[in-house]
Design a protein around this motif. Sequence first.
Motif, mmCIF file in Angstrom:
data_model
loop_
_atom_site.group_PDB
_atom_site.id
_atom_site.type_symbol
_atom_site.label_atom_id
_atom_site.label_comp_id
_atom_site.label_asym_id
_atom_site.label_seq_id
_atom_site.Cartn_x
_atom_site.Cartn_y
_atom_site.Cartn_z
ATOM 1 N N CYS A 1 1.202 -0.942 -0.302
ATOM 2 C CA CYS A 1 -0.076 0.294 -0.087
ATOM 3 C C CYS A 1 1.194 0.966 0.613
ATOM 4 N N LYS A 2 0.328 1.752 -0.592
ATOM 5 C CA LYS A 2 0.665 3.355 -1.339
ATOM 6 C C LYS A 2 0.484 4.586 0.308
ATOM 7 N N GLU A 3 -0.579 4.318 0.299
ATOM 8 C CA GLU A 3 -0.614 4.917 1.845
ATOM 9 C C GLU A 3 -1.998 4.419 2.993
ATOM 10 N N THR A 4 -1.609 5.203 4.407
ATOM 11 C CA THR A 4 -2.201 4.334 5.546
ATOM 12 C C THR A 4 -3.641 4.703 4.914
ATOM 13 N N PHE A 5 -4.558 4.167 5.467
ATOM 14 C CA PHE A 5 -6.103 4.042 5.283
ATOM 15 C C PHE A 5 -6.948 3.494 6.838
ATOM 16 N N ASN A 6 -8.296 3.798 6.830
ATOM 17 C CA ASN A 6 -9.097 2.910 7.603
ATOM 18 C C ASN A 6 -9.350 2.402 7.363
ATOM 19 N N VAL A 7 -10.149 0.941 7.803
ATOM 20 C CA VAL A 7 -10.869 0.083 7.542
ATOM 21 C C VAL A 7 -12.167 0.176 8.554
ATOM 22 N N PHE A 8 -13.348 -0.005 7.751
ATOM 23 C CA PHE A 8 -15.153 0.160 8.199
ATOM 24 C C PHE A 8 -15.809 -0.513 8.439
ATOM 25 N N TYR A 9 -16.630 -1.213 8.924
ATOM 26 C CA TYR A 9 -17.798 -1.528 8.236
ATOM 27 C C TYR A 9 -19.268 -1.314 9.119
ATOM 28 N N HIS A 10 -19.867 -2.058 8.372
ATOM 29 C CA HIS A 10 -21.385 -2.283 8.038
ATOM 30 C C HIS A 10 -22.308 -2.715 8.464
ATOM 31 N N GLU A 11 -23.037 -3.421 9.017
ATOM 32 C CA GLU A 11 -23.887 -4.450 8.941
ATOM 33 C C GLU A 11 -24.973 -4.367 8.307
ATOM 34 N N ALA A 12 -26.032 -5.051 7.642
ATOM 35 C CA ALA A 12 -27.373 -4.995 7.365
ATOM 36 C C ALA A 12 -27.686 -6.359 6.526
ATOM 37 N N ASP A 13 -29.401 -6.080 6.511
ATOM 38 C CA ASP A 13 -29.823 -7.170 6.194
ATOM 39 C C ASP A 13 -29.999 -7.769 5.139
ATOM 40 N N ALA A 14 -30.511 -6.571 4.555
ATOM 41 C CA ALA A 14 -30.353 -6.645 2.771
ATOM 42 C C ALA A 14 -29.724 -5.800 1.856
ATOM 43 N N ASP A 15 -29.650 -6.020 0.736
ATOM 44 C CA ASP A 15 -28.546 -5.256 0.107
ATOM 45 C C ASP A 15 -29.167 -3.480 -1.116
ATOM 46 N N THR A 16 -29.348 -2.268 0.512
ATOM 47 C CA THR A 16 -29.862 -1.360 0.494
ATOM 48 C C THR A 16 -29.312 -0.246 -0.700
ATOM 49 N N ALA A 17 -27.627 -0.532 0.864
ATOM 50 C CA ALA A 17 -26.971 1.109 -0.013
ATOM 51 C C ALA A 17 -26.901 1.540 -1.192
ATOM 52 N N THR A 18 -26.658 3.058 -0.496
ATOM 53 C CA THR A 18 -26.896 4.043 -1.704
ATOM 54 C C THR A 18 -25.731 4.858 -1.980
ATOM 55 N N ALA A 19 -25.624 5.971 -3.088
ATOM 56 C CA ALA A 19 -24.584 7.047 -1.685
ATOM 57 C C ALA A 19 -24.924 7.201 -1.252
ATOM 58 N N ARG A 55 7.703 -5.561 -2.026
ATOM 59 C CA ARG A 55 6.892 -6.758 -0.557
ATOM 60 C C ARG A 55 5.128 -6.556 -0.395
ATOM 61 N N VAL A 56 4.685 -7.246 -0.336
ATOM 62 C CA VAL A 56 3.738 -6.879 -0.480
ATOM 63 C C VAL A 56 2.778 -6.665 1.151
ATOM 64 N N ASN A 57 2.505 -6.027 1.218
ATOM 65 C CA ASN A 57 1.325 -5.711 3.016
ATOM 66 C C ASN A 57 0.142 -7.003 2.934
ATOM 67 N N ARG A 58 0.130 -7.610 4.334
ATOM 68 C CA ARG A 58 -0.623 -8.284 4.301
ATOM 69 C C ARG A 58 -0.822 -8.083 5.419
ATOM 70 N N LYS A 59 -2.490 -8.120 5.752
ATOM 71 C CA LYS A 59 -3.450 -8.227 7.383
ATOM 72 C C LYS A 59 -4.120 -8.072 7.640
ATOM 73 N N THR A 60 -4.256 -9.374 8.530
ATOM 74 C CA THR A 60 -5.766 -9.878 8.924
ATOM 75 C C THR A 60 -6.424 -8.859 10.322
ATOM 76 N N LEU A 61 -7.765 -8.841 9.672
ATOM 77 C CA LEU A 61 -8.806 -7.824 9.828
ATOM 78 C C LEU A 61 -10.329 -8.709 10.732
ATOM 79 N N ARG A 62 -9.990 -8.696 11.988
ATOM 80 C CA ARG A 62 -11.308 -9.249 12.325
ATOM 81 C C ARG A 62 -12.280 -8.219 12.311
ATOM 82 N N LEU A 63 -14.198 -8.723 11.170
ATOM 83 C CA LEU A 63 -14.705 -8.670 12.346
ATOM 84 C C LEU A 63 -15.691 -9.084 13.534
ATOM 85 N N GLY A 64 -16.317 -7.600 13.670
ATOM 86 C CA GLY A 64 -17.749 -8.768 14.547
ATOM 87 C C GLY A 64 -17.370 -8.562 16.313
#
Length: 74
Positions: A1-19, A55-64
Amino acid sequence: CKETFNVFYHEADADTATALTPPWMENPYVKVDTVAAEHLSRPAATSAGGRPAGRVNRKTLRLGPLSRAGFYLA
């Protein structure tokens, strides 16, 4: 990766996301982690197989714990 970034998640019961929904802000998303730019490779450098050298950046992230049918990553 060239830049540092944050990872977020949002739970949903259906695929209803829009812009616009859910809002692209930290709440209702849950921050998982910050992924740092650890190893940088030069775009012009390639290995014998034609792949970018470096080299390849690898990071295991756990959700939940997850309690809904699915989730969105941002």
